[in-house]
Design a protein around this motif. Structure first.
Motif, PDB file in Angstrom:
ATOM      1  N   ASN A   1      35.126  30.000 -26.946  1.00  0.00           N
ATOM      2  CA  ASN A   1      36.315  30.722 -27.393  1.00  0.00           C
ATOM      3  C   ASN A   1      37.162  29.824 -28.291  1.00  0.00           C
ATOM      4  O   ASN A   1      36.913  28.611 -28.380  1.00  0.00           O
ATOM      5  N   PRO A   2      38.164  30.394 -28.967  1.00  0.00           N
ATOM      6  CA  PRO A   2      39.010  29.598 -29.860  1.00  0.00           C
ATOM      7  C   PRO A   2      39.718  28.436 -29.149  1.00  0.00           C
ATOM      8  O   PRO A   2      39.929  27.380 -29.746  1.00  0.00           O
ATOM      9  N   PHE A   3      40.055  28.627 -27.873  1.00  0.00           N
ATOM     10  CA  PHE A   3      40.674  27.534 -27.112  1.00  0.00           C
ATOM     11  C   PHE A   3      39.730  26.338 -27.046  1.00  0.00           C
ATOM     12  O   PHE A   3      40.147  25.197 -27.267  1.00  0.00           O
TER      13      PHE A   3
ATOM     14  N   ARG B   1      40.304  22.566 -28.409  1.00  0.00           N
ATOM     15  CA  ARG B   1      40.185  21.415 -27.513  1.00  0.00           C
ATOM     16  C   ARG B   1      39.104  20.451 -27.996  1.00  0.00           C
ATOM     17  O   ARG B   1      39.272  19.235 -27.929  1.00  0.00           O
ATOM     18  N   HIS B   2      37.980  20.992 -28.481  1.00  0.00           N
ATOM     19  CA  HIS B   2      36.920  20.146 -29.029  1.00  0.00           C
ATOM     20  C   HIS B   2      37.471  19.315 -30.190  1.00  0.00           C
ATOM     21  O   HIS B   2      37.240  18.099 -30.256  1.00  0.00           O
TER      22      HIS B   2
ATOM     23  N   LEU C   1      30.717  30.114 -31.081  1.00  0.00           N
ATOM     24  CA  LEU C   1      31.676  29.579 -32.045  1.00  0.00           C
ATOM     25  C   LEU C   1      31.310  28.145 -32.401  1.00  0.00           C
ATOM     26  O   LEU C   1      30.759  27.404 -31.594  1.00  0.00           O
ATOM     27  N   ARG C   2      31.639  27.773 -33.616  1.00  0.00           N
ATOM     28  CA  ARG C   2      31.313  26.434 -34.123  1.00  0.00           C
ATOM     29  C   ARG C   2      32.554  25.565 -34.213  1.00  0.00           C
ATOM     30  O   ARG C   2      33.661  26.066 -34.351  1.00  0.00           O
ATOM     31  N   CYS C   3      32.314  24.270 -34.203  1.00  0.00           N
ATOM     32  CA  CYS C   3      33.368  23.304 -34.504  1.00  0.00           C
ATOM     33  C   CYS C   3      33.882  23.599 -35.912  1.00  0.00           C
ATOM     34  O   CYS C   3      33.125  24.044 -36.786  1.00  0.00           O
ATOM     35  N   MET C   4      35.153  23.354 -36.127  1.00  0.00           N
ATOM     36  CA  MET C   4      35.728  23.585 -37.458  1.00  0.00           C
ATOM     37  C   MET C   4      35.067  22.697 -38.514  1.00  0.00           C
ATOM     38  O   MET C   4      35.084  23.024 -39.699  1.00  0.00           O
TER      39      MET C   4
END
Length: 91
Positions: free
Chosen positions: A39-41, A45-46, A10-13
């Motif tokens: 994961n989305p969590f 958090r990032h 998964l990537r940073c938004m």
């Protein structure tokens, strides 16, 4: 034996490949290269830890859009109810 290190996909938004990147560009938000979150969590958090101001801006925009949608829906409901009342009064 040592456990294998997990590598997320998964990537940073704020990543340049995010589907909302054009929208974030319109808000003037920077890009981020982080692309190994598990994961989305961890994505959330990032964002909360590494991009505090950007996260806050995105959340405020989501809240504003939600409120606008709710207001528009309420107007439609009121107009529908008012239209039914006018129809009954005219009958």
């Amino acid at each position: 034996p040592p456990k294998p290190m997990l590598v997320g996909k998964l990537r940073c938004m704020l990543h340049s490949d995010d589907p909302l990147r054009a929208y974030y560009d319109g808000l003037g938000l920077p890009t981020c290269r982080k692309a190994n979150l598990l994961n989305p969590f961890q994505v959330r958090r990032h964002m909360e830890k590494r991009h505090r101001m950007e996260w806050q801006a995105i959340q405020e925009e989501k809240t504003r859009a939600k409120e606008e949608n709710e207001d528009a829906f309420q107007r439609l409901v009121l107009e529908a109810v008012a239209g039914k009342r006018r129809t009954k009064e005219n009958s």
